[in-house]
Enzyme design. Structure first.
Site, mmCIF file in Angstrom:
data_model
loop_
_atom_site.group_PDB
_atom_site.id
_atom_site.type_symbol
_atom_site.label_atom_id
_atom_site.label_comp_id
_atom_site.label_asym_id
_atom_site.label_seq_id
_atom_site.Cartn_x
_atom_site.Cartn_y
_atom_site.Cartn_z
ATOM 1 N N LYS A 63 1.001 4.158 -2.836
ATOM 2 C CA LYS A 63 0.756 5.577 -2.577
ATOM 3 C C LYS A 63 1.919 6.429 -3.084
ATOM 4 O O LYS A 63 1.731 7.541 -3.576
ATOM 5 C CB LYS A 63 0.519 5.805 -1.082
ATOM 6 C CG LYS A 63 -0.807 5.239 -0.601
ATOM 7 C CD LYS A 63 -1.972 5.878 -1.336
ATOM 8 C CE LYS A 63 -3.317 5.502 -0.761
ATOM 9 N NZ LYS A 63 -4.433 6.113 -1.474
ATOM 10 N N TYR A 106 0.833 -1.205 0.000
ATOM 11 C CA TYR A 106 0.000 0.000 0.000
ATOM 12 C C TYR A 106 0.872 1.262 0.000
ATOM 13 O O TYR A 106 0.634 2.196 -0.780
ATOM 14 C CB TYR A 106 -0.913 -0.034 1.232
ATOM 15 C CG TYR A 106 -1.624 1.250 1.555
ATOM 16 C CD1 TYR A 106 -2.778 1.621 0.863
ATOM 17 C CD2 TYR A 106 -1.168 2.100 2.572
ATOM 18 C CE1 TYR A 106 -3.442 2.804 1.167
ATOM 19 C CE2 TYR A 106 -1.826 3.279 2.884
ATOM 20 C CZ TYR A 106 -2.966 3.624 2.179
ATOM 21 O OH TYR A 106 -3.620 4.795 2.485
HETATM 22 P P1 NAD Z 1 -12.464 3.975 3.530
HETATM 23 O O1 NAD Z 1 -12.250 2.511 3.513
HETATM 24 O O2 NAD Z 1 -13.417 4.545 4.525
HETATM 25 O O3 NAD Z 1 -12.957 4.461 2.097
HETATM 26 C C1 NAD Z 1 -12.390 3.952 0.930
HETATM 27 C C2 NAD Z 1 -13.384 4.070 -0.184
HETATM 28 O O4 NAD Z 1 -12.798 3.552 -1.381
HETATM 29 C C3 NAD Z 1 -14.655 3.273 0.078
HETATM 30 O O5 NAD Z 1 -15.776 4.019 -0.362
HETATM 31 C C4 NAD Z 1 -14.456 2.028 -0.798
HETATM 32 O O6 NAD Z 1 -15.680 1.454 -1.212
HETATM 33 C C5 NAD Z 1 -13.696 2.639 -1.959
HETATM 34 N N1 NAD Z 1 -12.988 1.613 -2.726
HETATM 35 C C6 NAD Z 1 -11.974 0.810 -2.312
HETATM 36 N N2 NAD Z 1 -11.625 -0.025 -3.294
HETATM 37 C C7 NAD Z 1 -12.422 0.274 -4.355
HETATM 38 C C8 NAD Z 1 -12.572 -0.269 -5.663
HETATM 39 N N3 NAD Z 1 -11.828 -1.292 -6.102
HETATM 40 N N4 NAD Z 1 -13.505 0.270 -6.467
HETATM 41 C C9 NAD Z 1 -14.281 1.274 -6.055
HETATM 42 N N5 NAD Z 1 -14.198 1.817 -4.829
HETATM 43 C C10 NAD Z 1 -13.296 1.301 -3.996
HETATM 44 O O7 NAD Z 1 -11.025 4.634 3.651
HETATM 45 P P2 NAD Z 1 -10.536 6.064 4.208
HETATM 46 O O8 NAD Z 1 -9.856 5.820 5.474
HETATM 47 O O9 NAD Z 1 -11.622 7.059 4.110
HETATM 48 O O10 NAD Z 1 -9.429 6.391 3.106
HETATM 49 C C11 NAD Z 1 -9.759 7.093 1.921
HETATM 50 C C12 NAD Z 1 -8.508 7.357 1.100
HETATM 51 O O11 NAD Z 1 -7.570 8.056 1.902
HETATM 52 C C13 NAD Z 1 -7.814 6.085 0.630
HETATM 53 O O12 NAD Z 1 -7.232 6.300 -0.631
HETATM 54 C C14 NAD Z 1 -6.731 5.918 1.671
HETATM 55 O O13 NAD Z 1 -5.647 5.200 1.164
HETATM 56 C C15 NAD Z 1 -6.353 7.354 1.953
HETATM 57 N N6 NAD Z 1 -5.743 7.567 3.266
HETATM 58 C C16 NAD Z 1 -6.416 7.293 4.407
HETATM 59 C C17 NAD Z 1 -5.813 7.522 5.627
HETATM 60 C C18 NAD Z 1 -6.504 7.232 6.922
HETATM 61 O O14 NAD Z 1 -5.813 7.197 7.952
HETATM 62 N N7 NAD Z 1 -7.804 7.054 6.962
HETATM 63 C C19 NAD Z 1 -4.513 8.028 5.682
HETATM 64 C C20 NAD Z 1 -3.854 8.293 4.495
HETATM 65 C C21 NAD Z 1 -4.477 8.077 3.292
#
Ligand code: NAD
Length: 269
Positions: A162, A158
């Site tokens: 990123k 992952y």
């Molecule tokens: P989350 O799991 O709540 O949301 C992720 C979303 O992506 C969901 O709606 C899921 O259905 C969708 N998704 C995943 N795979 C998919 C696919 N193959 N097709 C269509 N939709 C798909 O996650 P989050 O914590 O809100 O994270 C959102 C973004 O932020 C992600 O890219 C994550 O990598 C990034 N991020 C999150 C954090 C954190 O700490 N929460 C930190 C850094 C980066």
């Protein structure tokens, strides 16, 4: 500050929950025409309805499609054309992460992670570029992660994916020279979404800290997630940065990787 986002057509991928939902709601609040996207149409529809109600009834489109598959990307793109008439702002937020260390993450896992976290984004970007070029305006924003820079061993596939998002945005920005389209990345630190809570508990258990989320957060905040703001991020922190980068006010900000981390891993150079 008027962000000038009224009537802009915005696709936020993976916006049925977490950070994406907050970003989508933020755009709706700014008067943009937004498509909420998730893997399941039923969920997308129900979240779009909620977001619309929160904004006093502004219409919000609902789209679905598995972005790791070419036909899923096509379905989402065609849905944007049908329901919004195009895309002015693409927020590539959808992504997937969980604890899976070097011993467990085999080649197949790396390929899957790359498909979901990188290739899906490239496909969407390639799809929206022609029309953005024609209208000489567009915003492409990747939600990456600070893990691209700090690369912890808990999810190497992952973190590397990123890093690819950060890298390709710089390349894209140069490709788009003179087009009126900007490409930027936001790299959040830990943000307290439901998925992140599950992830944090997985880490806590792995470290032998038990499964009390508040205790785990304290330990993470005094360890590798330590940051001068002294807290875990909120989805709104990322949404606010995203709205600004999408706005008319950010026209001269291009190719940046903006950390939204409370200062975690900040460097002078
Ligand atoms: P989350 O799991 O709540 O949301 C992720 C979303 O992506 C969901 O709606 C899921 O259905 C969708 N998704 C995943 N795979 C998919 C696919 N193959 N097709 C269509 N939709 C798909 O996650 P989050 O914590 O809100 O994270 C959102 C973004 O932020 C992600 O890219 C994550 O990598 C990034 N991020 C999150 C954090 C954190 O700490 N929460 C930190 C850094 C980066």
């Amino acid at each position: 500050m008027n962000l000038g986002l009224e009537a802009k057509r915005v696709l936020v991928t993976g916006s049925t929950r977490g950070i994406g939902r907050s970003i989508a709601a933020g755009f709706v609040g700014e008067g943009a025409r937004v498509a909420v996207h998730g893997r399941r149409q039923e969920t997308a529809r129900s979240v779009a309805r909620e977001v619309s109600q929160e904004a006093g009834g502004t219409p919000v489109a609902a789209l679905s499609g598995d972005l790791s598959q070419e036909d899923g990307v096509e379905q989402v793109f065609q849905g944007c054309l049908e329901q919004l008439g195009g895309i002015d702002v693409l927020v590539n937020n959808a992504g997937a992460y969980e604890v899976c260390g070097w011993k467990e993450a085999d080649g197949e896992r790396w390929m899957d992670s790359y498909a979901v976290n990188v290739v899906s984004r490239v496909r969407l970007i390639r799809r929206v570029l022609d029309s953005m070029r024609r209208q000489q305006w567009g915003r492409i924003i990747q939600i990456a992660s600070i893990s691209a820079a700090v690369a912890p061993p808990v999810f190497p596939d992952y973190a590397a994916a990123k890093a690819a998002s950060v890298n390709m945005t710089v390349s894209l920005m140069q490709e788009l020279a003179g087009s009126g389209i900007t490409a930027n990345t936001i790299s959040p630190g830990p943000v307290e979404t439901e998925t992140w809570k599950t992830f944090a508990i997985q880490i806590g258990k792995g470290q032998g800290w038990g499964d009390d989320l508040e205790e785990i957060k304290e330990k993470l905040l005094s360890g590798w997630m330590s940051n001068p703001c002294g807290r875990i991020g909120r989805p709104q922190d990322v949404a606010d940065a995203c709205l600004f980068l999408a706005s008319q006010r950010s026209a001269y900000i291009n190719g940046v990787n903006l950390p939204v981390t409370g200062g975690l891993a900040a460097r002078a150079i």
